[in-house]
Scaffold this active site. Structure first.
Site, PDB file in Angstrom:
ATOM      1  N   THR A  93       0.850  -1.190   0.000  1.00 45.82           N
ATOM      2  CA  THR A  93       0.000   0.000   0.000  1.00 45.82           C
ATOM      3  C   THR A  93       0.881   1.234   0.000  1.00 45.82           C
ATOM      4  OG1 THR A  93      -1.679  -1.166   1.328  1.00 45.82           O
ATOM      5  CG2 THR A  93      -1.790   1.245   1.294  1.00 45.82           C
ATOM      6  N   ARG A 149     -12.683  -9.407  -1.402  1.00 42.96           N
ATOM      7  CA  ARG A 149     -11.889  -9.044  -0.234  1.00 42.96           C
ATOM      8  C   ARG A 149     -11.571  -7.554  -0.227  1.00 42.96           C
ATOM      9  NH1 ARG A 149      -6.282  -6.962   0.648  1.00 42.96           N
ATOM     10  NH2 ARG A 149      -5.621  -7.762   2.680  1.00 42.96           N
ATOM     11  N   THR A 179       1.430  -0.382   6.326  1.00 48.83           N
ATOM     12  CA  THR A 179       1.452  -1.289   5.195  1.00 48.83           C
ATOM     13  C   THR A 179       1.766  -2.677   5.711  1.00 48.83           C
ATOM     14  OG1 THR A 179       2.461  -1.723   3.029  1.00 48.83           O
ATOM     15  CG2 THR A 179       3.908  -0.848   4.738  1.00 48.83           C
TER      16      THR A 179
END
EC number: 3.4.19.5
Length: 412
Positions: free
Chosen positions: A271, A299, A322
């Site tokens: 991320t 998801r 992250t």
């Protein structure tokens, strides 16, 4: 400024020095004296202006006479402390902090903030750059296929002044995740939209779509995974255990032996999480990701969840995270970091504390956070991997990348 949005008399009525002190103490401003330091030119100048105002017959009716001088000194002291600590008259802003060495994204956010754009708009600029560049193949379109070979987008934006949040999860057919998240915040009274309906909303608000988010690289990655018997995957206690679906539930539970760390890494489960302090010291945070590679369709990870992958409060600071979002979202690590800093914990300790809370319950999890407070002090902590985060502030010539080893201090 950061953590305090007024450098003069506050909007709410305050007519005594004691109540004025209480007002600013609530904003975490520490007063060491009621007289300004001799070396503070800004403070001396402001004091003269305020003293002149107190002598102005047109202004005398605003405050009781016995309080005017005390308030002049309190306000002057506030300005002096603000000047020396970087609050209100800071030269440390703008400031950008981001997960990973996503230098171009940080540069884009920095340029936006330095040009005078708001923290929110600067986060959008930074994360959008990563989406276009497809950072690490885990941000934007063209990466992280799910079990059906489709790429979907998770994104979130948070305004640390108003505490407004906009987010999208498992968004299909629209490549601009962070812009879609901002549209949710700007043009709806909701916080979070998901799936195809998030796409419909984003397109109706002007974003391009519908668009195929897959790429030749993501399709090839998916094809190789299928040829490998759909391994590894995120299924458990299902039949077939070591093959592709369709799946059904196993009658008896089998103890898991596979570590989650084999499912998570910088190039398959990442991320961009970014925090920006604009020139006013206002803070925003945002995230964008195409999620976990080979995830089960539908998801949603921790990226679009406020408090998990990012959190911001202009009175305190910000955090970005992250890693293994399915685990991390259970602990809201970024909310934990910001609240720890609110209670006086330094960023380094706040980051380490948040990570240790997860590691105690899930020793094999992989993840990391960065923490930054309103003084511009930043730090990182990680578990299960080596973490890097990027910083650009007013004193740096360019983006600097800091490396954090598990249970170690960050180093350049």
């Amino acid at each position: 400024g950061a953590g305090c949005h007024a450098t003069g008399i506050p909007n709410d009525p305050v007519t005594s020095p004691d109540s004025l002190l209480a007002h600013y103490n609530r904003r975490r401003i520490k007063f060491s004296t009621l007289s300004p330091p001799a070396g503070s030119r800004t403070a001396r100048k402001r004091m003269k202006e305020l003293e002149a105002t107190s002598r102005d017959p047109h202004s005398r009716s605003m405050l009781p006479g016995k309080n005017r001088l005390a308030i002049v000194y309190v306000l002057t002291s506030f300005l002096a402390v603000a000047e020396s600590s970087g609050v209100g008259i800071s030269t440390q802003y703008p400031l950008v902090v981001s997960t990973w060495p996503f230098r171009e994204a940080v540069r884009a956010a920095w340029r936006a903030a330095d040009s005078g754009l708001s923290a929110v708009d600067s986060v959008v600029e930074g994360c959008s750059t990563c989406e276009v560049l497809r950072c690490d193949g885990t941000v934007g379109p063209g990466g992280s296929p799910d079990e059906n070979a489709e790429t979907t987008i998770d994104a979130m934006i948070m305004n640390g002044v108003t505490m407004e949040v906009g987010a999208v999860g498992a968004m299909r057919y629209v490549k601009d995740g962070i812009k879609a998240a901002k549209l949710v915040m700007q043009y709806s009274k909701h916080t979070f939209l998901v799936g195809e309906q998030a796409s419909v909303f984003a397109i109706s608000m002007g974003l391009q779509g519908p668009t195929n988010l897959s790429s030749s690289e993501s399709i090839e990655k998916w094809s190789n995974w299928k040829d490998n018997g759909c391994q590894p995957n995120f299924r458990r206690d299902v039949i077939p255990a070591n093959g592709c679906g369709p799946y059904r539930a196993r009658d008896s539970v089998v103890e898991e032996t596979e570590s989650r760390s084999c499912l998570v890494g910088p190039h398959n489960h990442d991320t961009i999480s970014m925090a920006v302090f604009d020139r006013m010291g206002h803070i925003a945070a945002g995230t964008s990701t195409n999620g976990a590679t080979f995830k089960i369709p539908g998801r949603v990870g921790d990226g679009p969840i406020a408090g998990s992958a990012a959190y911001a409060d202009s009175e305190v600071g910000a955090c970005g995270a992250t890693g293994d979002g399915d685990i991390m979202m259970r602990f809201l690590p970024c909310y934990q970091v910001v609240e720890s800093m609110r209670r006086g914990m330094e960023p380094k300790l706040a980051a380490e504390d948040a990570i240790s809370r997860i590691a105690r319950k899930f020793p094999d999890f992989v993840g990391a956070v960065f923490a930054v407070n309103t003084n511009g002090v930043h730090a990182g902590a990680c578990h299960g991997w080596t973490f890097q985060y990027s910083v650009r502030n007013a004193h740096m010539k360019d983006v600097e990348v800091f490396t954090v080893l598990p249970d170690q201090n960050p180093t350049l």
